[in-house]
Scaffold this motif. Structure first.
Motif, PDB file in Angstrom:
ATOM      1  N   THR A   1      29.888  84.429  44.514  1.00 45.21           N
ATOM      2  CA  THR A   1      29.548  83.016  44.661  1.00 45.21           C
ATOM      3  C   THR A   1      30.422  82.179  43.746  1.00 45.21           C
ATOM      4  O   THR A   1      30.475  82.415  42.534  1.00 45.21           O
ATOM      5  CB  THR A   1      28.066  82.774  44.319  1.00 45.21           C
ATOM      6  OG1 THR A   1      27.254  83.616  45.143  1.00 45.21           O
ATOM      7  CG2 THR A   1      27.690  81.323  44.555  1.00 45.21           C
ATOM      8  N   HIS A   2      31.129  81.224  44.319  1.00 45.36           N
ATOM      9  CA  HIS A   2      32.025  80.364  43.532  1.00 45.36           C
ATOM     10  C   HIS A   2      31.226  79.659  42.443  1.00 45.36           C
ATOM     11  O   HIS A   2      30.167  79.076  42.715  1.00 45.36           O
ATOM     12  CB  HIS A   2      32.686  79.342  44.464  1.00 45.36           C
ATOM     13  CG  HIS A   2      33.855  78.634  43.849  1.00 45.36           C
ATOM     14  ND1 HIS A   2      33.707  77.679  42.872  1.00 45.36           N
ATOM     15  CD2 HIS A   2      35.187  78.751  44.082  1.00 45.36           C
ATOM     16  CE1 HIS A   2      34.902  77.226  42.530  1.00 45.36           C
ATOM     17  NE2 HIS A   2      35.815  77.856  43.254  1.00 45.36           N
ATOM     18  N   PRO A   3      31.680  79.674  41.190  1.00 47.86           N
ATOM     19  CA  PRO A   3      30.892  79.121  40.078  1.00 47.86           C
ATOM     20  C   PRO A   3      30.567  77.639  40.212  1.00 47.86           C
ATOM     21  O   PRO A   3      29.514  77.194  39.745  1.00 47.86           O
ATOM     22  CB  PRO A   3      31.784  79.372  38.848  1.00 47.86           C
ATOM     23  CG  PRO A   3      32.704  80.474  39.262  1.00 47.86           C
ATOM     24  CD  PRO A   3      32.925  80.311  40.726  1.00 47.86           C
ATOM     25  N   THR A   4      31.448  76.861  40.824  1.00 43.47           N
ATOM     26  CA  THR A   4      31.217  75.409  40.891  1.00 43.47           C
ATOM     27  C   THR A   4      30.867  74.942  42.299  1.00 43.47           C
ATOM     28  O   THR A   4      29.949  74.150  42.495  1.00 43.47           O
ATOM     29  CB  THR A   4      32.460  74.645  40.393  1.00 43.47           C
ATOM     30  OG1 THR A   4      33.604  75.069  41.168  1.00 43.47           O
ATOM     31  CG2 THR A   4      32.701  74.917  38.924  1.00 43.47           C
ATOM     32  N   ARG A   5      31.603  75.435  43.298  1.00 45.88           N
ATOM     33  CA  ARG A   5      31.343  74.999  44.666  1.00 45.88           C
ATOM     34  C   ARG A   5      30.173  75.727  45.306  1.00 45.88           C
ATOM     35  O   ARG A   5      29.646  75.301  46.327  1.00 45.88           O
ATOM     36  CB  ARG A   5      32.598  75.171  45.519  1.00 45.88           C
ATOM     37  CG  ARG A   5      33.709  74.191  45.146  1.00 45.88           C
ATOM     38  CD  ARG A   5      34.850  74.266  46.138  1.00 45.88           C
ATOM     39  NE  ARG A   5      35.596  75.512  45.985  1.00 45.88           N
ATOM     40  CZ  ARG A   5      35.922  76.319  46.980  1.00 45.88           C
ATOM     41  NH1 ARG A   5      35.541  76.029  48.201  1.00 45.88           N
ATOM     42  NH2 ARG A   5      36.616  77.421  46.766  1.00 45.88           N
TER      43      ARG A   5
ATOM     44  N   THR B   1      30.105  78.282  47.048  1.00 42.40           N
ATOM     45  CA  THR B   1      30.399  78.919  48.323  1.00 42.40           C
ATOM     46  C   THR B   1      30.378  80.430  48.144  1.00 42.40           C
ATOM     47  O   THR B   1      30.665  80.942  47.060  1.00 42.40           O
ATOM     48  CB  THR B   1      31.767  78.484  48.859  1.00 42.40           C
ATOM     49  OG1 THR B   1      32.759  78.711  47.851  1.00 42.40           O
ATOM     50  CG2 THR B   1      31.758  77.009  49.225  1.00 42.40           C
ATOM     51  N   ARG B   2      30.068  81.152  49.204  1.00 45.00           N
ATOM     52  CA  ARG B   2      29.919  82.596  49.117  1.00 45.00           C
ATOM     53  C   ARG B   2      31.071  83.301  49.821  1.00 45.00           C
ATOM     54  O   ARG B   2      31.502  82.876  50.891  1.00 45.00           O
ATOM     55  CB  ARG B   2      28.583  83.019  49.736  1.00 45.00           C
ATOM     56  CG  ARG B   2      27.379  82.491  48.946  1.00 45.00           C
ATOM     57  CD  ARG B   2      26.083  82.836  49.634  1.00 45.00           C
ATOM     58  NE  ARG B   2      25.963  82.152  50.909  1.00 45.00           N
ATOM     59  CZ  ARG B   2      24.948  82.329  51.759  1.00 45.00           C
ATOM     60  NH1 ARG B   2      23.996  83.176  51.448  1.00 45.00           N
ATOM     61  NH2 ARG B   2      24.905  81.675  52.889  1.00 45.00           N
TER      62      ARG B   2
ATOM     63  N   LYS C   1      30.430  78.081  57.369  1.00 43.89           N
ATOM     64  CA  LYS C   1      30.016  79.494  57.344  1.00 43.89           C
ATOM     65  C   LYS C   1      28.637  79.652  56.715  1.00 43.89           C
ATOM     66  O   LYS C   1      27.830  80.481  57.163  1.00 43.89           O
ATOM     67  CB  LYS C   1      31.045  80.308  56.559  1.00 43.89           C
ATOM     68  CG  LYS C   1      30.803  81.816  56.554  1.00 43.89           C
ATOM     69  CD  LYS C   1      30.991  82.402  57.946  1.00 43.89           C
ATOM     70  CE  LYS C   1      31.100  83.923  57.926  1.00 43.89           C
ATOM     71  NZ  LYS C   1      29.943  84.568  57.321  1.00 43.89           N
ATOM     72  N   ASP C   2      28.355  78.877  55.676  1.00 40.28           N
ATOM     73  CA  ASP C   2      27.044  78.947  55.031  1.00 40.28           C
ATOM     74  C   ASP C   2      25.944  78.575  56.018  1.00 40.28           C
ATOM     75  O   ASP C   2      24.897  79.232  56.082  1.00 40.28           O
ATOM     76  CB  ASP C   2      26.993  78.012  53.822  1.00 40.28           C
ATOM     77  CG  ASP C   2      28.025  78.357  52.768  1.00 40.28           C
ATOM     78  OD1 ASP C   2      28.230  79.552  52.523  1.00 40.28           O
ATOM     79  OD2 ASP C   2      28.634  77.426  52.196  1.00 40.28           O
ATOM     80  N   VAL C   3      26.167  77.503  56.772  1.00 43.16           N
ATOM     81  CA  VAL C   3      25.155  77.043  57.729  1.00 43.16           C
ATOM     82  C   VAL C   3      24.970  78.070  58.839  1.00 43.16           C
ATOM     83  O   VAL C   3      23.843  78.388  59.225  1.00 43.16           O
ATOM     84  CB  VAL C   3      25.557  75.681  58.326  1.00 43.16           C
ATOM     85  CG1 VAL C   3      24.497  75.199  59.320  1.00 43.16           C
ATOM     86  CG2 VAL C   3      25.745  74.644  57.223  1.00 43.16           C
TER      87      VAL C   3
END
Length: 379
Positions: free
Chosen positions: A29-33, A35-36, A131-133
């Motif tokens: 998981t991106h630390p700031t954004r 995103t996975r 992609k998350d959605v």
């Protein structure tokens, strides 16, 4: 409060790297954004990649005071708000403004509760990607029709967050996800089938059927229409599902239906009414019943289905695929179109918010052939 202990599969993993049991892969998981990104099932490779990413994305000399100060500015700009915050805000502020019927609003809140608790819950709404959605919708349900329901609700929530300025990207990630193609489950009702069912139905059910055919209203609206809703040469309808307010001019056929409803000379405020063989005590009446002669929508639906089955309409199909009372609404819309009504006028009578929805009701009813002459003269 101390943090919750890591699961056995996640112990010893670098920061932001976890094991996703649903996919059988390691996930970074991106630390700031937030995103996975999936790293595959090989633990050593995933750890090495996560360590390199952390070294690049989390500088060792980062000023912790500056990080705290900057994060404190997020809420005022809408950033740092999670998907759970977005759904809660939508339910509290946007949903009531839609002026939905009580039952529809209750269904929407149920759908939104599931969206609130889905895999997007703790992701910052400003960093959620397509992609998350898509992944979240796939985990909520496997049914195509229900996936489309949650898909549309997610679109509305993202639209709301964009309007609030909670997303810097004006593009709606939910709109970019796929919409499933679903096949209509129930058969359409033809005029011939309608007439055959009508001939087998009791008088009061015929009144309900004809009201639905003439006005294109849903069964819950047909069953609750009262004589006091007729005034100034029109029938006034407030749709329970959408809250749409429709004033229908009284035509000859519609007036005939209303006159036939009075033929039994029974005193009842409801246009569709009958005297049941047995009525339970008032304290055991169904919710919504206000008069002993009132026909509840479930009763009207059962009477239609019983007449349909006596006639043998679509008897070769399972009951769930045979035309229901609701198909009268679709049949009536097609008949109005065949009489020359433009689709936008049919849309107004149905109370739909879009022509696309009206087109769905007209689908399956073939447009009649137009007779034209031919014969060009030879030179």
């Amino acid at each position: 409060m101390p943090p919750r202990p890591k699961s056995r599969r996640n112990r010893g993993l670098p920061e932001y790297l976890t094991w996703d049991s649903a996919r059988g892969q390691y996930r970074y998981t991106h630390p700031t954004r937030k995103t996975r990104h999936y790293m595959g099932a090989d633990k050593a490779t995933a750890i090495q990649a996560a360590q390199r990413l952390n070294a690049q994305l989390i500088p060792a000399d980062a000023d912790l005071v500056e990080q705290v100060t900057n994060s404190g500015a997020y809420p005022s700009r809408g950033r740092g708000k999670t998907w759970a915050h977005a759904v809660s805000a939508y339910v509290e502020h946007a949903l009531p403004e839609l002026d939905l019927g009580q039952d529809t609003a209750r269904k929407y809140r149920t759908y939104l509760r599931r969206l609130h608790d889905c895999a997007l819950k703790n992701l910052p709404v400003d960093g959620i990607e397509v992609k998350d959605v898509a992944d979240a919708l796939d985990t909520i349900t496997s049914g195509k029709r229900m996936r489309n329901v949650y898909h549309q609700q997610a679109i509305e929530v993202f639209r709301y967050t964009i309007q609030l300025g909670w997303r810097r990207d004006p593009n709606n990630p939910a709109e970019a996800t796929r919409k499933e193609k679903t096949k209509r489950q129930r058969e359409r009702l033809t005029r011939e089938q309608y007439d055959a069912i009508w001939a087998q139905a009791p008088h009061w059910a015929r009144v309900g059927m004809d009201l639905a055919l003439q006005t294109l209203q849903r069964i819950e609206d047909v069953s609750t229409l009262q004589y006091t809703d007729i005034r100034d040469g029109a029938l006034y309808v407030v749709q329970q599902k959408t809250g749409a307010r429709i004033r229908i001019a009284l035509s000859g056929p519609l007036e005939d239906v209303i006159e036939r409803s009075r033929a039994d000379s029974r005193a009842c405020p409801y246009i569709v009414h009958y005297r049941p063989r047995r009525l339970p005590p008032r304290d055991r009446w169904a919710a919504g019943r206000t008069h002993p002669l009132q026909v509840m929508d479930e009763t009207l639906s059962r009477a239609f289905s019983a007449a349909r089955d006596r006639v043998g309409v679509c008897a070769h199909l399972p009951a769930r695929r045979r035309p229901s009372f609701h198909e009268i609404r679709s049949l009536g819309a097609a008949l109005y179109r065949d009489q020359g009504w433009p689709e936008d006028q049919v849309q107004q009578l149905l109370g739909h918010r879009s022509l696309a929805m009206t087109a769905g009701y007209l689908e399956g009813h073939e447009t009649p052939w137009t007779d034209v002459s031919s014969g060009l003269c030879r030179e």
